[in-house]
Design an enzyme around this catalytic site. Structure first.
Site, short mmCIF file in Angstrom:
data_model
loop_
_atom_site.label_atom_id
_atom_site.label_comp_id
_atom_site.label_asym_id
_atom_site.label_seq_id
_atom_site.Cartn_x
_atom_site.Cartn_y
_atom_site.Cartn_z
N ARG A 50 43.16 -47.70 -76.19
CA ARG A 50 43.25 -48.92 -75.38
C ARG A 50 42.76 -48.61 -73.98
O ARG A 50 43.56 -48.34 -73.08
CB ARG A 50 44.68 -49.41 -75.33
CG ARG A 50 45.20 -49.85 -76.67
CD ARG A 50 46.61 -50.39 -76.51
NE ARG A 50 47.26 -50.50 -77.82
CZ ARG A 50 48.57 -50.38 -78.02
NH1 ARG A 50 49.37 -50.17 -76.99
NH2 ARG A 50 49.07 -50.49 -79.23
N ASP A 52 41.65 -49.01 -70.24
CA ASP A 52 42.13 -49.90 -69.17
C ASP A 52 41.00 -50.74 -68.59
O ASP A 52 39.83 -50.48 -68.84
CB ASP A 52 42.70 -49.05 -68.02
CG ASP A 52 44.16 -48.69 -68.25
OD1 ASP A 52 44.81 -49.35 -69.08
OD2 ASP A 52 44.63 -47.74 -67.60
N ARG A 195 42.73 -40.22 -65.63
CA ARG A 195 42.57 -40.63 -64.23
C ARG A 195 43.58 -39.94 -63.32
O ARG A 195 43.26 -39.60 -62.17
CB ARG A 195 42.66 -42.15 -64.11
CG ARG A 195 41.44 -42.83 -64.75
CD ARG A 195 41.67 -44.31 -64.97
NE ARG A 195 41.94 -44.97 -63.71
CZ ARG A 195 42.47 -46.20 -63.61
NH1 ARG A 195 42.76 -46.88 -64.71
NH2 ARG A 195 42.67 -46.73 -62.44
#
Lengths: 244, 244
Positions: A50, A52, A195
């Site tokens: 999934r 972002d 990230r």
């Protein structure tokens, strides 16, 4: 019912992310809309990861079930004819009924780009940083995360998963002219993990944190310990691997 | 007055081109607006090449004269702080008073990208073609244009220039995975020349025209002879060279 595997490329810039949202343009939503148009019925698509809002993909994998018999080449052509230009289907393939894009995946590979000077052409596909980075320290950080660790410190706190252990198979930092590329492969990734790792490694590379801080953060198993989150636009889901 | 040379990168997607236009967002217009803000006075900028709407640049060169003494590093920083994100100043340099971005240029290098499969990520920076291309034929075409020729057949008919002779120094076609890259260097280029050359070479590569047709077109010295114009988005002004 036929089980179909798709490999997708998309430009995440104008999406709220992979996952369907009532109010927002999602990759899953666009794909389901295109399939509905082609297969004349509601189709639920499952993605391997999934991604972002703003995160790109060169090799996202998805699967769906179809009551109609699918011809692979013509499905790719029809989907690309109907999909918006920022999503492209690279391939379609009939697969075993047990195949599940997310649960059958054995590994994922992400890439993160940092540009060390401002760039007009690449601006939506990298994190542009003006300060000098010590790439050797960042490589050392990368080596520290290889192996199985609890990555709670590098996970968005709201994510609901059974456990935070991930097995990182490899990490590399590569310098190409003024661009730094970070590659990471693991069996699974937590929400926001790449990230947060990149952001914290950059903190070390710019001298804002020390190597020992990075080790402490990893062992703290607590998200508040880690550094900043690197922007979404630099991140690419490169590919997803399955057992043959 | 100080004469200042700038090297610029820009994403041509949202511009009407390099040249100032009353009603439209031009690179020159944005640059002059930014300089006005920084230098507190009207400044006219001269560009080395007038790139068309949608054409990108990695190394456009421009110059302007300033009554104020310019500090190079701080000018770059100030301009990038004020310019929109799709233009970046790569460098600024005080130069001899005789330097003229356009007339002093000895050569230009352009690059054109063709993608042989649909692409979401690269879609604004290439020409996406689905038909199979014979790259060897295209390389032969490329070799035919090396040297001094009258390129009237590959020039937009409305352009007003004294003559249509250009000295092409080199051309190469390179294949990288599914992307074809065309590089061309010449002392000067006519309006629309690279895009007309690429479009006509693609006609040969896809079997729509023969090699002999390409030779006939070049010697015809008449624009109506050439093939289609390749789309602007695949074209990049790579760099401009000057005598040292």
């Amino acid at each position: 019912m036929q089980n179909v595997k798709l490999v997708l490329e998309y430009d995440g810039t104008d999406f709220v992310g992979w996952q369907y949202q009532e109010n927002g343009r999602s990759v899953q939503g666009e794909l389901e809309r295109a399939l509905k148009q082609i297969l004349q019925g509601d189709t639920r698509v499952t993605g391997a990861g999934r991604t972002d809002a703003g995160v790109h993909a060169r090799g996202q994998v998805a699967n769906f079930r179809s009551a109609q018999k699918i011809e692979e080449t013509s499905l790719v052509r029809s989907l690309n004819g109907v999909l918006p230009k920022d999503i492209v289907v690279l391939s379609a393939e009939g697969v075993d009924d047990k195949f599940h894009a997310r649960y059958s995946a054995k590994g994922r590979h992400y890439k993160y780009y940092i540009s060390q000077h401002p760039t007009a052409l690449f601006r939506k596909y990298c994190w542009s940083l003006s300060y000098k980075l010590d790439i050797d320290l960042m490589k050392q950080c990368g080596r520290l995360v290889i192996g199985e660790h609890d990555f709670s410190s590098f996970c968005k706190s709201e994510s609901e998963v059974e456990h935070h252990r991930c097995n990182v198979l490899s990490t590399t930092w590569t310098v190409r002219d003024s661009v730094l590329e970070f590659d990471i492969s693991a069996n699974r990734f937590l929400h926001g993990m790449v990230r947060a790792l990149v952001g914290t490694m950059v903190d070390v590379g710019r001298g804002y944190r020390r190597m020992e801080d990075f080790e402490d953060i990893l062992s703290a198993k607590n998200r508040t310990a880690a550094g900043m989150t690197a922007p979404a636009c630099g991140l690419f889901l490169e590919h997803v691997t399955y057992e043959q």
